[in-house]
Design an enzyme around this catalytic site. Structure first.
Site, PDB file in Angstrom:
ATOM      1  N   HIS A 130       0.868  -1.181   0.000  1.00  0.00           N
ATOM      2  CA  HIS A 130       0.000   0.000   0.000  1.00  0.00           C
ATOM      3  C   HIS A 130       0.910   1.239   0.000  1.00  0.00           C
ATOM      4  O   HIS A 130       2.026   1.185   0.509  1.00  0.00           O
ATOM      5  CB  HIS A 130      -0.838  -0.044   1.280  1.00  0.00           C
ATOM      6  N   ASP A 207       2.832  -4.686   8.119  1.00  0.00           N
ATOM      7  CA  ASP A 207       1.651  -3.853   7.950  1.00  0.00           C
ATOM      8  C   ASP A 207       0.454  -4.804   7.979  1.00  0.00           C
ATOM      9  O   ASP A 207       0.164  -5.489   7.001  1.00  0.00           O
ATOM     10  CB  ASP A 207       1.754  -3.112   6.609  1.00  0.00           C
ATOM     11  N   GLN A 210      -4.692  -5.205   6.665  1.00  0.00           N
ATOM     12  CA  GLN A 210      -5.658  -6.125   6.040  1.00  0.00           C
ATOM     13  C   GLN A 210      -5.609  -7.515   6.662  1.00  0.00           C
ATOM     14  O   GLN A 210      -6.343  -8.399   6.240  1.00  0.00           O
ATOM     15  CB  GLN A 210      -5.385  -6.236   4.533  1.00  0.00           C
ATOM     16  N   CYS A 371      -4.794   2.593  -3.695  1.00  0.00           N
ATOM     17  CA  CYS A 371      -3.568   3.074  -3.028  1.00  0.00           C
ATOM     18  C   CYS A 371      -2.439   2.076  -3.189  1.00  0.00           C
ATOM     19  O   CYS A 371      -1.625   1.882  -2.263  1.00  0.00           O
ATOM     20  CB  CYS A 371      -3.803   3.361  -1.543  1.00  0.00           C
TER      21      CYS A 371
HETATM   22  N1  PMP Z   1      -1.855  -0.886   4.579  1.00  0.00           N
HETATM   23  C1  PMP Z   1      -2.788  -1.575   3.916  1.00  0.00           C
HETATM   24  C2  PMP Z   1      -2.441  -2.941   3.386  1.00  0.00           C
HETATM   25  C3  PMP Z   1      -4.049  -1.027   3.725  1.00  0.00           C
HETATM   26  O1  PMP Z   1      -4.973  -1.698   3.063  1.00  0.00           O
HETATM   27  C4  PMP Z   1      -4.328   0.260   4.247  1.00  0.00           C
HETATM   28  C5  PMP Z   1      -5.672   0.915   4.049  1.00  0.00           C
HETATM   29  N2  PMP Z   1      -6.261   0.711   2.821  1.00  0.00           N
HETATM   30  C6  PMP Z   1      -3.321   0.918   4.931  1.00  0.00           C
HETATM   31  C7  PMP Z   1      -2.098   0.310   5.091  1.00  0.00           C
HETATM   32  C8  PMP Z   1      -3.527   2.278   5.504  1.00  0.00           C
HETATM   33  O2  PMP Z   1      -4.496   2.252   6.497  1.00  0.00           O
HETATM   34  P1  PMP Z   1      -5.100   3.611   7.070  1.00  0.00           P
HETATM   35  O3  PMP Z   1      -5.549   4.406   5.897  1.00  0.00           O
HETATM   36  O4  PMP Z   1      -6.231   3.146   7.933  1.00  0.00           O
HETATM   37  O5  PMP Z   1      -4.008   4.266   7.843  1.00  0.00           O
END
Ligand code: PMP
Length: 413
Positions: A130, A207, A210, A371
């Site tokens: 992401h 991270d 998900q 993203c």
């Molecule tokens: N990492 C992953 C794999 C995500 O899917 C997301 C959110 N789509 C994020 C990080 C970022 O999360 P947040 O926008 O809640 O900070």
């Protein structure tokens, strides 16, 4: 991973759905079919009630007050920290830092753990990250001259482990990888990746944005150094998340934001920082968010993450088979170990048009690059449509998705 002890009754999705008030909403006159859980999930009544009750009965600032309400709010806040520690099987609640979400957690590690890095030091990520696990490292590249290395993925959307291993070097300070990909659903073989990283002397950040809604996570069994997640993808509130960090590392790391609560004493000559985790929690935190996160953790723990994973896996297998029958539909992300994410394109139809037509049928899916633009670039596309499953989705909802996609096909025939 923690072994699941299953003594619960069979998964009753009908009953589960009753806990989520929003699921009875109608959209354009049709029942809402919410398949955008990877973006954010819906909230059970217990979460909504806890936040309402906080404002009705507890509201006050924490940690500094001696009055009754402040003590109650502080106790509730710190009880949530203990709950988050248990949820991840952290050794100590002081290893839980409350942050805004996965994005802030990763930025905290970049700014604080990365504070002493020098030009030429390396961070290794993968091609399926992401943006929030790419850009913080690019900022360090631009400001400090660190090197960002990227392990490739294959056509299935699996990280090529031999390449990952080859990219590790004595200069690798950190391996920072998604536990589960939001764009492809790939569950990375993190246990193996952590072992490889350890072999090279690198620290590891996972991270887990998900991952935590879909599978049991045990940071001690994994032996990762940092683990990041967002409350809002875990049926909790927005604006709150967790950074787990091993105490020995957090102790050594410098603060990244200064202000109230992160200090023990301040004078113009010298400031003494607070103990962990407070050293990393400057200012009034998102108290209501933390208090709302606790029942979300209870909720998924109560259902059992192994049971949730099994339910979502059934939906994924069922949906994959059904969508594969649709002419011109191509699925991106066919990893052997995959969470409930279906990214796809439909020949001759822009993903945004798919999303718009499905919306008319009451179906909420995501369209775009999610993203994760490097993932799109890897497959030579600009965007996909993405259906992502949560613990309350059902096979009839998958049928509704398939019917909606057939309708899209007709419109563009
Ligand atoms: N990492 C992953 C794999 C995500 O899917 C997301 C959110 N789509 C994020 C990080 C970022 O999360 P947040 O926008 O809640 O900070």
């Amino acid at each position: 991973m923690r072994a699941a002890v299953e003594t619960r009754p069979a998964y009753d999705v009908r009953k589960v759905r009753e806990d989520f008030p929003i699921l009875s909403t109608r959209v354009h006159g049709k029942p809402l079919v919410y398949l955008d859980n990877a973006a954010t999930s819906q909230k059970p009544r217990a979460v909504i009630d806890a936040m309402r009750s906080y404002y009705e009965t507890l509201n006050s600032n924490i940690h500094r007050g001696v009055h009754h309400l402040s003590e109650l709010a502080t106790r509730a806040f710190e009880a949530a920290r203990l709950k988050a520690a248990r949820f991840l099987n952290a050794a100590d609640p002081k290893e839980i830092v409350f942050v805004r979400g996965a994005t802030e957690a990763i930025n905290l590690v970049a700014q604080s753990f990365g504070a002493g890095w020098k030009a030429g030091d390396e961070v290794l990520v993968t091609h399926l990250e992401h943006h929030s696990n790419i850009v913080p490292w690019q900022i360090l590249r631009d400001t400090r001259g660190i090197v960002l290395r990227v392990a490739p993925i294959d056509d299935r959307g699996e990280v090529v482990l031999e390449e990952f291993e080859r990219l590790l070097s004595p200069r690798t300070k950190l391996v920072s990888v998604a536990h589960v990909s939001n764009a492809l659903g790939t569950v990375n073989p993190v246990q193996r990746m952590i072992k490889l990283a350890r072999g090279a002397g690198a620290a590891v950040l996972l991270d887990g944005a998900q991952a935590v809604p879909h599978l049991p996570v045990d940071v001690r069994a994994l032996d990762c150094d940092f683990y990041a997640f967002s409350g809002h993808k875990l049926y909790g509130p927005t604006g709150i998340g967790v950074l787990y960090g091993k105490a020995a590392l957090l102790e050594k790391m410098p603060p990244w934001q200064g202000g109230g609560d992160m200090i023990l004493s301040v004078s113009f000559e010298k400031t003494v920082y607070n103990r962990i985790p407070h050293k990393f929690e400057a200012g009034t935190p998102h108290i209501e968010g933390v208090i709302g996160l606790a029942p979300a953790l209870d909720y998924v723990t109560g259902l059992g993450l192994a049971a949730i994973a099994a339910h979502e896996h059934d939906l994924l297998v069922y949906a994959t088979a059904a969508l594969s029958e649709i002419q011109g539909l191509r699925i991106y992300g066919t990893a052997r170990d995959k969470a409930g994410v279906l990214s796809f394109t439909l020949e001759g139809v822009h993903p945004h048009d798919i999303g718009t037509i499905l919306d008319q049928e009451g179906l909420a899916i995501r369209t775009g690059h999610h993203c994760a633009q490097p993932v799109m670039e890897r497959y030579g596309i600009a965007a996909t449509a993405r259906a992502s499953f949560g613990l309350y989705n059902t096979r009839p909802e998958v049928d509704a998705l398939v019917a909606g996609l057939r309708r899209v096909r007709e419109v563009f025939a």
